[in-house]
Scaffold this motif. Structure first.
Motif, PDB file in Angstrom:
ATOM      1  N   SER A 117      77.478  -2.046 145.049  1.00 25.94           N
ATOM      2  CA  SER A 117      78.494  -2.203 146.093  1.00 25.94           C
ATOM      3  C   SER A 117      79.889  -2.321 145.483  1.00 25.94           C
ATOM      4  N   LEU A 118      80.000  -3.120 144.419  1.00 25.13           N
ATOM      5  CA  LEU A 118      81.305  -3.288 143.779  1.00 25.13           C
ATOM      6  C   LEU A 118      81.777  -1.987 143.120  1.00 25.13           C
ATOM      7  N   LYS A 119      80.869  -1.317 142.444  1.00 30.52           N
ATOM      8  CA  LYS A 119      81.252  -0.060 141.789  1.00 30.52           C
ATOM      9  C   LYS A 119      81.627   0.992 142.824  1.00 30.52           C
ATOM     10  N   TRP A 120      80.874   1.051 143.924  1.00 25.12           N
ATOM     11  CA  TRP A 120      81.140   2.062 144.956  1.00 25.12           C
ATOM     12  C   TRP A 120      82.524   1.879 145.571  1.00 25.12           C
ATOM     13  N   THR A 121      82.947   0.630 145.720  1.00 22.23           N
ATOM     14  CA  THR A 121      84.261   0.350 146.302  1.00 22.23           C
ATOM     15  C   THR A 121      85.370   0.308 145.251  1.00 22.23           C
ATOM     16  N   GLY A 122      85.036   0.511 144.002  1.00 18.01           N
ATOM     17  CA  GLY A 122      86.048   0.562 142.945  1.00 18.01           C
ATOM     18  C   GLY A 122      86.432  -0.778 142.370  1.00 18.01           C
ATOM     19  N   LEU A 123      85.698  -1.848 142.716  1.00 22.10           N
ATOM     20  CA  LEU A 123      86.041  -3.187 142.225  1.00 22.10           C
ATOM     21  C   LEU A 123      85.295  -3.455 140.916  1.00 22.10           C
ATOM     22  N   ASN A 124      85.730  -2.814 139.864  1.00 22.08           N
ATOM     23  CA  ASN A 124      85.078  -2.955 138.566  1.00 22.08           C
ATOM     24  C   ASN A 124      85.495  -4.266 137.910  1.00 22.08           C
ATOM     25  N   TRP A 125      84.528  -4.998 137.400  1.00 20.48           N
ATOM     26  CA  TRP A 125      84.804  -6.315 136.834  1.00 20.48           C
ATOM     27  C   TRP A 125      85.078  -6.202 135.331  1.00 20.48           C
ATOM     28  N   PRO A 334      84.424   4.748 150.843  1.00 22.84           N
ATOM     29  CA  PRO A 334      84.809   3.486 150.186  1.00 22.84           C
ATOM     30  C   PRO A 334      86.293   3.166 150.308  1.00 22.84           C
ATOM     31  N   GLU A 335      87.164   4.193 150.220  1.00 25.01           N
ATOM     32  CA  GLU A 335      88.599   3.932 150.321  1.00 25.01           C
ATOM     33  C   GLU A 335      88.984   3.463 151.719  1.00 25.01           C
ATOM     34  N   ALA A 336      88.258   3.952 152.748  1.00 25.74           N
ATOM     35  CA  ALA A 336      88.519   3.494 154.113  1.00 25.74           C
ATOM     36  C   ALA A 336      88.059   2.052 154.290  1.00 25.74           C
ATOM     37  N   LEU A 337      86.903   1.729 153.712  1.00 23.16           N
ATOM     38  CA  LEU A 337      86.366   0.375 153.848  1.00 23.16           C
ATOM     39  C   LEU A 337      87.238  -0.644 153.128  1.00 23.16           C
ATOM     40  N   VAL A 338      87.709  -0.302 151.939  1.00 21.95           N
ATOM     41  CA  VAL A 338      88.593  -1.205 151.196  1.00 21.95           C
ATOM     42  C   VAL A 338      89.888  -1.432 151.970  1.00 21.95           C
ATOM     43  N   ASN A 339      90.473  -0.373 152.500  1.00 19.31           N
ATOM     44  CA  ASN A 339      91.699  -0.482 153.305  1.00 19.31           C
ATOM     45  C   ASN A 339      91.456  -1.381 154.522  1.00 19.31           C
ATOM     46  N   PHE A 340      90.338  -1.175 155.182  1.00 18.22           N
ATOM     47  CA  PHE A 340      89.953  -1.942 156.374  1.00 18.22           C
ATOM     48  C   PHE A 340      89.787  -3.420 156.050  1.00 18.22           C
ATOM     49  N   VAL A 341      89.037  -3.714 154.999  1.00 18.97           N
ATOM     50  CA  VAL A 341      88.722  -5.101 154.642  1.00 18.97           C
ATOM     51  C   VAL A 341      89.948  -5.837 154.125  1.00 18.97           C
ATOM     52  N   ALA A 342      90.855  -5.131 153.459  1.00 18.86           N
ATOM     53  CA  ALA A 342      92.053  -5.776 152.915  1.00 18.86           C
ATOM     54  C   ALA A 342      92.885  -6.443 153.996  1.00 18.86           C
ATOM     55  N   LEU A 343      92.827  -5.921 155.214  1.00 16.44           N
ATOM     56  CA  LEU A 343      93.662  -6.434 156.313  1.00 16.44           C
ATOM     57  C   LEU A 343      92.974  -7.529 157.114  1.00 16.44           C
ATOM     58  N   PHE A 344      91.828  -8.020 156.635  1.00 17.06           N
ATOM     59  CA  PHE A 344      91.134  -9.151 157.268  1.00 17.06           C
ATOM     60  C   PHE A 344      91.751 -10.468 156.773  1.00 17.06           C
ATOM     61  N   GLY A 345      92.954 -10.779 157.190  1.00 21.61           N
ATOM     62  CA  GLY A 345      93.548 -12.035 156.763  1.00 21.61           C
ATOM     63  C   GLY A 345      94.687 -11.867 155.785  1.00 21.61           C
ATOM     64  N   TRP A 346      95.136 -10.644 155.586  1.00 21.28           N
ATOM     65  CA  TRP A 346      96.291 -10.384 154.721  1.00 21.28           C
ATOM     66  C   TRP A 346      97.125  -9.283 155.370  1.00 21.28           C
ATOM     67  N   GLU A 359      99.819   0.931 157.563  1.00 26.55           N
ATOM     68  CA  GLU A 359      98.719   0.101 157.098  1.00 26.55           C
ATOM     69  C   GLU A 359      97.746   0.886 156.227  1.00 26.55           C
ATOM     70  N   LEU A 360      98.129   2.079 155.832  1.00 23.04           N
ATOM     71  CA  LEU A 360      97.285   2.906 154.982  1.00 23.04           C
ATOM     72  C   LEU A 360      97.564   2.581 153.520  1.00 23.04           C
ATOM     73  N   PHE A 361      96.552   2.024 152.837  1.00 25.38           N
ATOM     74  CA  PHE A 361      96.731   1.612 151.445  1.00 25.38           C
ATOM     75  C   PHE A 361      95.529   2.034 150.619  1.00 25.38           C
ATOM     76  N   THR A 362      95.772   2.706 149.519  1.00 26.08           N
ATOM     77  CA  THR A 362      94.723   2.932 148.535  1.00 26.08           C
ATOM     78  C   THR A 362      94.514   1.629 147.765  1.00 26.08           C
ATOM     79  N   LEU A 363      93.471   1.588 146.956  1.00 23.57           N
ATOM     80  CA  LEU A 363      93.222   0.391 146.157  1.00 23.57           C
ATOM     81  C   LEU A 363      94.385   0.123 145.218  1.00 23.57           C
ATOM     82  N   GLN A 364      94.946   1.169 144.632  1.00 26.90           N
ATOM     83  CA  GLN A 364      96.093   0.984 143.740  1.00 26.90           C
ATOM     84  C   GLN A 364      97.312   0.504 144.510  1.00 26.90           C
TER      85      GLN A 364
END
Length: 564
Positions: A117-125, A334-346, A359-364
């Motif tokens: 899930s993390l890799k698919w959304t680009g959140l590499n640790w 994944p880029e749509a989901l990250v954009n969507f989730v980022a706006l849950f409280g920010w 409100e369109l934001f890439t991960l970068q």
């Protein structure tokens, strides 16, 4: 499946034997003893250890610490994303840690789901399982020896004690605490805290089962939350029957609880900021008490609001909170989901009041714009319409990007081939190639689709007979009630039966049939759309005919006439 295994037997033997007494004792600059012995007249809680200097400019070390007791959902993805963004926006590090000590609740495949899930959304640790790091192991099940050291320190200082009470006795205490007026949320009577260290060691050495409890302060200290300010959260008690809120640090099976392992790991891994859900606010006083007992400075806390439905009901894994990878399987990008989730409280910063911003934001983009000042306190409502808006935008971007188009074609084609396997097709399957699917995608255009799944749902008539869909059944009923429908269908079939159809046969036939004064264009195209696509809109009639070819078009015209 989880690969890590807690060597709990060794940990338990270490806790149980008198070797604890002879081990080297760590210095103890802070203690809970003074808090436990507050006089009746003393009401001011001790000052928090963590400082109040809120800074997001220094490199932050954050962590995402899921438990592999279920798959990653929207709420946990948001927690991971905010921790990732804070670390990356400040030039810091993002850690992944698995809190897997609740062995009874582990779910097969959950660990792999976390990684995927993390890799698919680009959140590499930067540090964690798989990639390693200087503060490992990064699975709590592999850190038992580390926890044992600090159990010893707390037992030596008197800030923790062994509890030998049976489950039946503890259940009885809990039941009686709830029946008090007012009920007490603290239930333990500290019977075992009065045992001397020698008595406790002897009972443990003789095999009596026990847990390790923290001796909590009479008044929990205030703590600072970056989002909520200074908070003083106290456990409700009944002063006519004093009970104590002494959390278990080590369970009877020798495994550490979440509270204990969480605090130790955050400190040893040098975590500077902890972003987590509001539901953990109630646990923070216990964590602060542990930091105080161990003489450590706590990280900065940020407790983000709940996720709710549009009707303001809390999302949960049982109600509305969907698995991340399953959303990907349904066509969410994944880029749509990250954009969507980022706006849950920010919300992104505005250059000036009243100016609308995209409100369109890439991960970068999010990394560059994210700041804790943009966090909001109110519950975040999850609106799927906004998700589909984002998904449509990023799907169109992918369709327009030649470097990404091939992967979309492959995915669309694969899903349609699964459909063909289970349905009756009237096309020669040999023509159903990726090139064929590419033509269908091009016919829809970039403005008409929101996802791969949307394409599969709306383009099925290019691959299978269209008669069984709900849309086709409804269209047939409407057309059977009109006298013109059969006449239009017969005329369409007559035009298709002509010999030597021209190269532009589709446009030629459509032009000829619409030139008749017998019917309106609306009537003609409603019949042709039913004939070719089961009444589904989205692609023009000539394009549908061209892609299907004259033979399949004629077959469908013959079948439609018989139905009409």
């Amino acid at each position: 499946m989880l690969r890590g295994k807690m060597p709990s037997g060794a940990f338990r033997r270490f806790l149980s034997t008198s070797a604890i007494r002879s081990a080297k004792r760590a210095p103890k600059p802070f203690s809970l003893k003074s808090h436990n012995k507050l006089s009746e007249n003393q009401t001011t809680p001790a000052s928090p250890i963590n400082d109040t200097n809120i800074s997001t400019t220094a490199p932050a070390r954050t962590r995402f610490a899921p438990s592999p007791t279920g798959f990653i959902h929207l709420g946990s993805l948001r927690t991971a994303l905010y921790n990732y963004l804070l670390a990356k926006s400040t030039g810091g590090q993002f850690l992944l840690r698995l809190e897997d000590t609740d062995r009874k609740r582990l779910v097969p495949g959950a660990e792999e789901n976390i990684y995927e899930s993390l890799k698919w959304t680009g959140l590499n640790w930067d540090e964690g399982p798989v990639v390693g790091g200087p503060y490992g192991p990064y699975k709590q099940s592999e850190r038992s020896g580390i926890y044992a050291k600090y159990v010893e320190q707390l037992l030596d200082s008197g800030d923790a004690y062994r509890c030998f009470c049976s489950r039946e006795r503890l259940d009885s205490l809990s039941s009686s605490a709830r029946k008090l007026h007012p009920p007490s949320m603290a239930s333990y009577d500290r019977k075992c805290s009065h045992l001397s260290r020698e008595e406790s060691d002897d009972k443990a050495h003789n095999g009596n089962p026990f847990t390790i409890r923290l001796k909590s302060p009479s008044v929990y200290p205030e703590f600072d939350d970056i989002l909520h300010g200074t908070l003083s959260l106290q456990t409700q008690v009944n002063y006519s029957d004093i009970r104590y809120d002494d959390p278990v640090l080590v369970k009877s099976d020798g495994l550490p609880t979440y509270h204990f392992a969480n605090v130790i790991d955050d400190y040893l891994m040098k975590i500077t900021h902890v972003i987590r859900g509001e539901e953990w606010l109630a646990s923070t006083p216990k964590h602060m008490a542990l930091y105080t007992a161990l003489g450590w400075k706590a990280p900065k806390f940020i407790h983000i609001p709940l996720l709710t439905s549009l009707s303001d009901k809390k999302l949960s894994k049982r109600s509305g909170d969907r698995g991340i990878l399953s959303m990907g399987d349904s066509g969410i990008l994944p880029e749509a989901l990250v954009n969507f989730v980022a706006l849950f409280g920010w919300s992104p910063p505005r250059e000036s009041v009243g100016v609308t911003i995209s409100e369109l934001f890439t991960l970068q983009d999010l990394v560059e714009k994210f700041n804790l000042d943009g966090l909001t306190k109110g519950n975040a409502k999850v609106d799927d319409k906004k998700l589909m808006f984002f998904n449509s935008h990023y799907f169109r971007e992918r369709l327009a990007d030649k470097t990404k188009l091939n992967s979309i074609v492959q995915e669309c084609h694969s899903m349609q081939m699964e459909l063909v396997k289970n349905q009756q097709a009237d096309l020669d399957t040999s023509v159903l190639s990726e090139e064929y699917t590419a033509k269908v995608l091009e016919a829809f255009g970039t403005k008409n689709l929101t996802s791969v799944q949307d394409f599969v749902n709306r383009s099925s008539y290019f691959y299978i007979q269209p008669w069984q869909s709900d849309t086709a059944v409804k269209a047939l009923k409407e057309l059977q009630a009109d006298t013109y429908a059969k006449d239009i269908s017969a005329e369409f079939l007559r035009l298709l039966d002509q010999e030597n159809l021209p190269d532009s046969w589709a446009e030629s036939i459509c032009k000829e049939i619409t030139s008749s004064n017998k019917w309106t264009k609306k009537q003609i195209f409603s019949v042709l759309r039913y004939t070719l696509a089961g009444g589904v809109s989205g692609v023009t009639i000539p394009k549908i005919m061209t892609i299907l070819g004259p033979n399949v078009t004629k077959l469908r015209a013959t079948e439609a006439l018989s139905k009409l």
